[in-house]
Design a protein around this motif. Structure first.
Motif, PDB file in Angstrom:
ATOM      1  N   VAL A  21      -6.946   7.474   5.397  1.00  0.00           N
ATOM      2  CA  VAL A  21      -6.252   6.429   6.152  1.00  0.00           C
ATOM      3  C   VAL A  21      -4.755   6.474   5.858  1.00  0.00           C
ATOM      4  N   LEU A  22      -4.405   6.641   4.590  1.00  0.00           N
ATOM      5  CA  LEU A  22      -2.990   6.766   4.224  1.00  0.00           C
ATOM      6  C   LEU A  22      -2.361   7.991   4.874  1.00  0.00           C
ATOM      7  N   ALA A  23      -3.116   9.092   4.924  1.00  0.00           N
ATOM      8  CA  ALA A  23      -2.607  10.299   5.572  1.00  0.00           C
ATOM      9  C   ALA A  23      -2.388  10.072   7.061  1.00  0.00           C
ATOM     10  N   GLU A  24      -3.292   9.328   7.690  1.00  0.00           N
ATOM     11  CA  GLU A  24      -3.128   9.041   9.113  1.00  0.00           C
ATOM     12  C   GLU A  24      -1.895   8.178   9.368  1.00  0.00           C
ATOM     13  N   ASP A  45       0.800  -1.218   0.000  1.00  0.00           N
ATOM     14  CA  ASP A  45       0.000   0.000   0.000  1.00  0.00           C
ATOM     15  C   ASP A  45       0.834   1.269   0.000  1.00  0.00           C
ATOM     16  N   SER A  46       2.067   1.185   0.460  1.00  0.00           N
ATOM     17  CA  SER A  46       2.945   2.358   0.433  1.00  0.00           C
ATOM     18  C   SER A  46       3.559   2.589  -0.935  1.00  0.00           C
ATOM     19  N   VAL A  47       3.371   1.644  -1.850  1.00  0.00           N
ATOM     20  CA  VAL A  47       4.023   1.687  -3.166  1.00  0.00           C
ATOM     21  C   VAL A  47       3.009   1.821  -4.300  1.00  0.00           C
ATOM     22  N   MET A  48       1.978   0.969  -4.294  1.00  0.00           N
ATOM     23  CA  MET A  48       1.057   0.889  -5.413  1.00  0.00           C
ATOM     24  C   MET A  48      -0.366   1.248  -5.009  1.00  0.00           C
ATOM     25  N   SER A  49      -0.889   2.268  -5.615  1.00  0.00           N
ATOM     26  CA  SER A  49      -2.314   2.579  -5.627  1.00  0.00           C
ATOM     27  C   SER A  49      -2.796   2.335  -7.053  1.00  0.00           C
ATOM     28  N   PRO A  50      -4.083   2.390  -7.327  1.00  0.00           N
ATOM     29  CA  PRO A  50      -4.492   2.305  -8.735  1.00  0.00           C
ATOM     30  C   PRO A  50      -3.793   3.353  -9.608  1.00  0.00           C
ATOM     31  N   ALA A  51      -3.633   4.574  -9.093  1.00  0.00           N
ATOM     32  CA  ALA A  51      -3.000   5.635  -9.879  1.00  0.00           C
ATOM     33  C   ALA A  51      -1.534   5.346 -10.147  1.00  0.00           C
ATOM     34  N   THR A  52      -0.790   4.882  -9.139  1.00  0.00           N
ATOM     35  CA  THR A  52       0.632   4.608  -9.361  1.00  0.00           C
ATOM     36  C   THR A  52       0.825   3.342 -10.191  1.00  0.00           C
ATOM     37  N   ALA A  53      -0.081   2.372 -10.073  1.00  0.00           N
ATOM     38  CA  ALA A  53      -0.009   1.196 -10.945  1.00  0.00           C
ATOM     39  C   ALA A  53      -0.196   1.600 -12.402  1.00  0.00           C
ATOM     40  N   ILE A  54      -1.117   2.515 -12.631  1.00  0.00           N
ATOM     41  CA  ILE A  54      -1.339   3.028 -13.989  1.00  0.00           C
ATOM     42  C   ILE A  54      -0.106   3.771 -14.486  1.00  0.00           C
ATOM     43  N   PRO A  84       1.806   6.336  -2.601  1.00  0.00           N
ATOM     44  CA  PRO A  84       0.742   6.578  -1.617  1.00  0.00           C
ATOM     45  C   PRO A  84       1.229   6.598  -0.174  1.00  0.00           C
ATOM     46  N   GLY A  85       2.434   6.073   0.099  1.00  0.00           N
ATOM     47  CA  GLY A  85       2.949   6.058   1.456  1.00  0.00           C
ATOM     48  C   GLY A  85       3.464   7.383   1.963  1.00  0.00           C
ATOM     49  N   ARG A  86       3.572   8.397   1.069  1.00  0.00           N
ATOM     50  CA  ARG A  86       4.009   9.737   1.472  1.00  0.00           C
ATOM     51  C   ARG A  86       5.372   9.712   2.170  1.00  0.00           C
ATOM     52  N   GLY A  87       6.290   8.935   1.625  1.00  0.00           N
ATOM     53  CA  GLY A  87       7.631   8.859   2.180  1.00  0.00           C
ATOM     54  C   GLY A  87       7.805   7.793   3.240  1.00  0.00           C
ATOM     55  N   ALA A 125       4.950   0.095  19.642  1.00  0.00           N
ATOM     56  CA  ALA A 125       3.773  -0.763  19.746  1.00  0.00           C
ATOM     57  C   ALA A 125       2.504   0.003  19.399  1.00  0.00           C
ATOM     58  N   GLU A 126       2.489   1.294  19.715  1.00  0.00           N
ATOM     59  CA  GLU A 126       1.308   2.107  19.411  1.00  0.00           C
ATOM     60  C   GLU A 126       1.085   2.201  17.902  1.00  0.00           C
ATOM     61  N   ASN A 127       2.151   2.407  17.147  1.00  0.00           N
ATOM     62  CA  ASN A 127       2.015   2.461  15.691  1.00  0.00           C
ATOM     63  C   ASN A 127       1.519   1.139  15.135  1.00  0.00           C
ATOM     64  N   THR A 128       2.104   0.040  15.601  1.00  0.00           N
ATOM     65  CA  THR A 128       1.697  -1.273  15.115  1.00  0.00           C
ATOM     66  C   THR A 128       0.238  -1.546  15.453  1.00  0.00           C
ATOM     67  N   ARG A 129      -0.168  -1.209  16.660  1.00  0.00           N
ATOM     68  CA  ARG A 129      -1.555  -1.433  17.069  1.00  0.00           C
ATOM     69  C   ARG A 129      -2.516  -0.649  16.176  1.00  0.00           C
ATOM     70  N   ARG A 130      -2.163   0.588  15.850  1.00  0.00           N
ATOM     71  CA  ARG A 130      -3.055   1.391  15.013  1.00  0.00           C
ATOM     72  C   ARG A 130      -3.099   0.839  13.590  1.00  0.00           C
ATOM     73  N   LEU A 131      -1.964   0.397  13.053  1.00  0.00           N
ATOM     74  CA  LEU A 131      -1.959  -0.227  11.733  1.00  0.00           C
ATOM     75  C   LEU A 131      -2.861  -1.462  11.717  1.00  0.00           C
ATOM     76  N   GLN A 132      -2.760  -2.282  12.748  1.00  0.00           N
ATOM     77  CA  GLN A 132      -3.614  -3.472  12.821  1.00  0.00           C
ATOM     78  C   GLN A 132      -5.082  -3.100  12.840  1.00  0.00           C
ATOM     79  N   GLN A 133      -5.427  -2.038  13.570  1.00  0.00           N
ATOM     80  CA  GLN A 133      -6.816  -1.591  13.621  1.00  0.00           C
ATOM     81  C   GLN A 133      -7.293  -1.124  12.255  1.00  0.00           C
ATOM     82  N   LEU A 134      -6.461  -0.342  11.563  1.00  0.00           N
ATOM     83  CA  LEU A 134      -6.857   0.177  10.251  1.00  0.00           C
ATOM     84  C   LEU A 134      -7.042  -0.939   9.230  1.00  0.00           C
ATOM     85  N   TYR A 135      -6.266  -1.984   9.348  1.00  0.00           N
ATOM     86  CA  TYR A 135      -6.373  -3.103   8.415  1.00  0.00           C
ATOM     87  C   TYR A 135      -7.353  -4.180   8.870  1.00  0.00           C
ATOM     88  N   SER A 136      -8.067  -3.915   9.961  1.00  0.00           N
ATOM     89  CA  SER A 136      -9.070  -4.887  10.425  1.00  0.00           C
ATOM     90  C   SER A 136     -10.394  -4.741   9.690  1.00  0.00           C
TER      91      SER A 136
END
Length: 380
Positions: free
Chosen positions: A92-95, A57-66, A300-303, A106-117
């Motif tokens: 979500v990507l901005a967050e 998700d940090s590399v390919m969005s539909p736009a970057t795949a195109i 899409p990963g914004r760096g 651990a806080e970052n990992t926990r939030r990533l897990q929540q977003l991908y749930s």
């Protein structure tokens, strides 16, 4: 001659080399870079460079795949990612980009897990692939072995041109105690599209994957700079050795099958144009890039860079890592470069390396001379 060395009285280990440990040697007459062809063809599809965008998700969005398709490569969309879980994943990507600076908290990992749930939605798979198809480029999406049985019909019905099954490690038959096994040979036989599968790290598992009918085999475990698989699972792939081993499997399968050629695709551990060059020199036909493309302005990963390994609900083995932003995607791929570290004009680096060593096409470049120069012995 064996290259095993004793670890102790009860265990021997193979000596293996990473891309950092090897270098190519110009032992032929040089060529003009303008005479070098970077064309790559797999199955019925032709590309002007041997580059696949990693389904992250940090590399390919539909736009970057195109955009990658328009630049001459192949973009692969992660069909288990944010683009198939959210109608509008941009907030979500901005967050994720705005999470705390500590990469391994651990806080970052926990939030990533929540977003991908959030559940994967079949209608979003169809919509995202349709968006790529409307742009007139080759359409490709990726699922893990665990999700392939559930969603592959949706993917095929959406009109995908090439299907990727990508996981930490993929075998010819993925066995699950609580579900039907994924027998890749039977599965690939039933499909009407070429399939790329992996990761694989050695001769034998790669040969088994080639026997399934796959068009290409991914070498490595994916994740690249964002993975912590070595620390979490004790697994590591020294890529130079792994690519060479699997290139040997390709050669032997070519004889075994009476001429069927399976492409070897290096996946992970290539952060610069020099790494890409050495992966192809070791025997890869193409490369799957994550970190290098995550540095593009359009990424899409914004760096920031992360993979599915980082969001596993039970056993995360990756993290969101800062890779920065260097240039627009076209400049990252084709230049002109304004960086001296191989982070931009990747194809220019490859073209000049091939010209300097006397090769004018990718297949012949696999014969280039190489030396082993471990990192501790290297000089600038």
């Amino acid at each position: 001659m064996s290259n095993e060395i004793p670890i102790g009285l009860a265990k021997n280990g193979r000596r293996a080399w990473a891309l950092d440990d090897v270098a190519i040697v110009p032992n032929r007459r040089t060529r003009s870079p303008q005479d070098v062809s970077l064309d790559w063809r797999i199955d019925a599809y032709s590309f002007t460079m041997p580059v696949i965008g990693a389904p992250m998700d940090s590399v390919m969005s539909p736009a970057t795949a195109i955009e990658l398709g328009r630049q001459g490569g192949l973009g692969v969309l992660n069909l288990e990612g944010l683009w198939t879980r959210y109608e509008d994943p941009e907030p979500v990507l901005a967050e994720i980009a705005a999470l705390g600076a500590d990469e391994v908290s651990a806080e970052n990992t926990r939030r990533l897990q929540q977003l991908y749930s959030e559940p994967i939605r079949a209608e979003l798979i169809t919509a995202r692939l349709a968006e790529i198809r409307e742009a007139g480029v080759v359409v490709s999406g990726s699922l893990t072995p665990q999700r392939t049985q559930e969603f592959y019909r949706t993917v095929i019905e959406a009109g995908v041109d090439m299907f990727v099954i990508r996981g930490t490690t993929v075998s010819a038959e993925h066995v699950a105690q609580n579900g039907d096994p994924l027998n890749l040979k039977e599965f690939i036989y039933e499909l009407d599209v070429p399939v790329i599968v992996g990761g694989a790290a050695g001769y034998t598992p790669a040969l088994h994957l080639m026997r399934t009918g796959a068009a290409g085999v991914l070498v490595g475990f994916g994740g690249g700079a964002a993975t912590t698989t070595r620390r979490a699972m004790g697994i590591r792939v020294p890529m130079a050795t792994a690519i060479s081993d699997i290139a040997a499997a390709r050669r032997d399968y070519l004889d075994e099958s009476g001429g069927r050629y399976v492409h070897v695709i290096a996946d992970g551990g290539m952060g610069s144009s020099g790494d890409l060059v050495k992966a192809l020199a070791m025997g890869a036909d193409a490369v799957m890039l994550g970190t290098t493309l995550a540095r593009a302005e359009e990424a899409p990963g914004r760096g920031w860079h992360w993979g599915l390994e980082a969001v596993h609900p039970d056993f995360p083995r990756g993290h969101r890592t800062r890779v920065g932003t260097v240039a627009p995607l076209q400049e990252v791929l084709w230049g002109p470069a304004h960086h001296t570290d191989g982070s931009s004009n990747l194809m220019g680096g490859l073209r000049h390396a091939m010209a300097s060593t006397g090769y004018v096409d990718l297949k012949s470049f696999q014969r280039v001379d190489a030396i082993v120069s471990p990192m501790g012995q290297q000089t600038r």
